[in-house]
Design a protein around this motif. Structure first.
Motif, mmCIF file in Angstrom:
data_model
loop_
_atom_site.group_PDB
_atom_site.id
_atom_site.type_symbol
_atom_site.label_atom_id
_atom_site.label_comp_id
_atom_site.label_asym_id
_atom_site.label_seq_id
_atom_site.Cartn_x
_atom_site.Cartn_y
_atom_site.Cartn_z
ATOM 1 N N ALA A 84 -25.113 -30.748 -51.088
ATOM 2 C CA ALA A 84 -26.158 -31.003 -50.093
ATOM 3 C C ALA A 84 -25.687 -30.780 -48.658
ATOM 4 O O ALA A 84 -26.466 -30.311 -47.823
ATOM 5 N N GLU A 85 -24.429 -31.091 -48.374
ATOM 6 C CA GLU A 85 -24.004 -31.125 -46.978
ATOM 7 C C GLU A 85 -22.894 -30.153 -46.583
ATOM 8 O O GLU A 85 -22.815 -29.756 -45.427
ATOM 9 N N GLU A 86 -22.019 -29.787 -47.508
ATOM 10 C CA GLU A 86 -20.832 -29.041 -47.116
ATOM 11 C C GLU A 86 -20.744 -27.621 -47.655
ATOM 12 O O GLU A 86 -20.012 -26.800 -47.120
ATOM 13 N N ILE A 87 -21.472 -27.330 -48.709
ATOM 14 C CA ILE A 87 -21.275 -26.065 -49.412
ATOM 15 C C ILE A 87 -21.552 -24.847 -48.537
ATOM 16 O O ILE A 87 -20.878 -23.829 -48.657
ATOM 17 N N SER B 51 -19.553 -37.327 -59.472
ATOM 18 C CA SER B 51 -20.944 -36.869 -59.379
ATOM 19 C C SER B 51 -21.503 -37.074 -57.979
ATOM 20 O O SER B 51 -22.174 -36.193 -57.435
ATOM 21 N N VAL B 52 -21.209 -38.223 -57.383
ATOM 22 C CA VAL B 52 -21.675 -38.511 -56.028
ATOM 23 C C VAL B 52 -21.044 -37.537 -55.032
ATOM 24 O O VAL B 52 -21.730 -36.975 -54.173
ATOM 25 N N SER C 198 -28.928 -18.109 -51.385
ATOM 26 C CA SER C 198 -27.522 -17.734 -51.542
ATOM 27 C C SER C 198 -26.683 -18.292 -50.399
ATOM 28 O O SER C 198 -25.616 -18.873 -50.621
ATOM 29 N N ASP C 199 -27.161 -18.141 -49.197
ATOM 30 C CA ASP C 199 -26.445 -18.627 -48.016
ATOM 31 C C ASP C 199 -26.322 -20.148 -48.033
ATOM 32 O O ASP C 199 -25.258 -20.694 -47.747
ATOM 33 N N ARG C 200 -27.390 -20.836 -48.375
ATOM 34 C CA ARG C 200 -27.364 -22.303 -48.415
ATOM 35 C C ARG C 200 -26.399 -22.840 -49.461
ATOM 36 O O ARG C 200 -25.911 -23.951 -49.338
ATOM 37 N N LEU C 201 -26.144 -22.046 -50.484
ATOM 38 C CA LEU C 201 -25.232 -22.466 -51.545
ATOM 39 C C LEU C 201 -23.810 -21.964 -51.326
ATOM 40 O O LEU C 201 -22.959 -22.105 -52.197
#
Length: 109
Positions: free
Chosen positions: A13-16, A5-6, A77-80
């Motif tokens: 939050a950081e890599e997707i 989960s972590v 969409s881009d952020r995800l």
């Protein structure tokens, strides 16, 4: 499961945005488990398979981002990490039954 989960939350939050949609194999590798065993652990703990668990977390992140009206659906969409906004719209609708715009309209009221 807690470590997963972590890792998943940190990935979203950081890599997707740079790495794209996370895979079961990626997280299994990070936890030094085989994908099959990892999938069994997730299913036992959560009641859903690992791919669906990841997708549900991604939908929750999408909902949070969609509540920020300063972001367009394309920006969400881009952020995800989706390559194309249409892929995000299809993914979101398949998981929630609503398009991102329909979700925004309902959440605004």
């Amino acid at each position: 499961m807690d470590r997963f989960s972590v890792l998943l939350d940190a990935y979203i939050a950081e890599e997707i945005q740079d790495r794209g949609f996370p895979t079961v194999a990626y997280f299994a590798g990070r936890l030094n488990l085989s994908p099959g065993y990892f999938g069994e652990l997730v299913k036992t703990y959560s009641g859903i398979n690992a791919k669906d668990f990841i997708a549900e977390r991604l939908v929750n992140a999408a909902r949070e981002l969609l509540n920020d009206m300063s972001l367009s659906v394309t920006q969400v969409s881009d952020r995800l990490g989706f390559d194309y906004p249409q892929h995000f719209v299809r993914f979101f609708k398949r998981r929630t039954g609503r398009t991102p715009k329909e979700f925004r309209n309902i959440s605004m009221n």
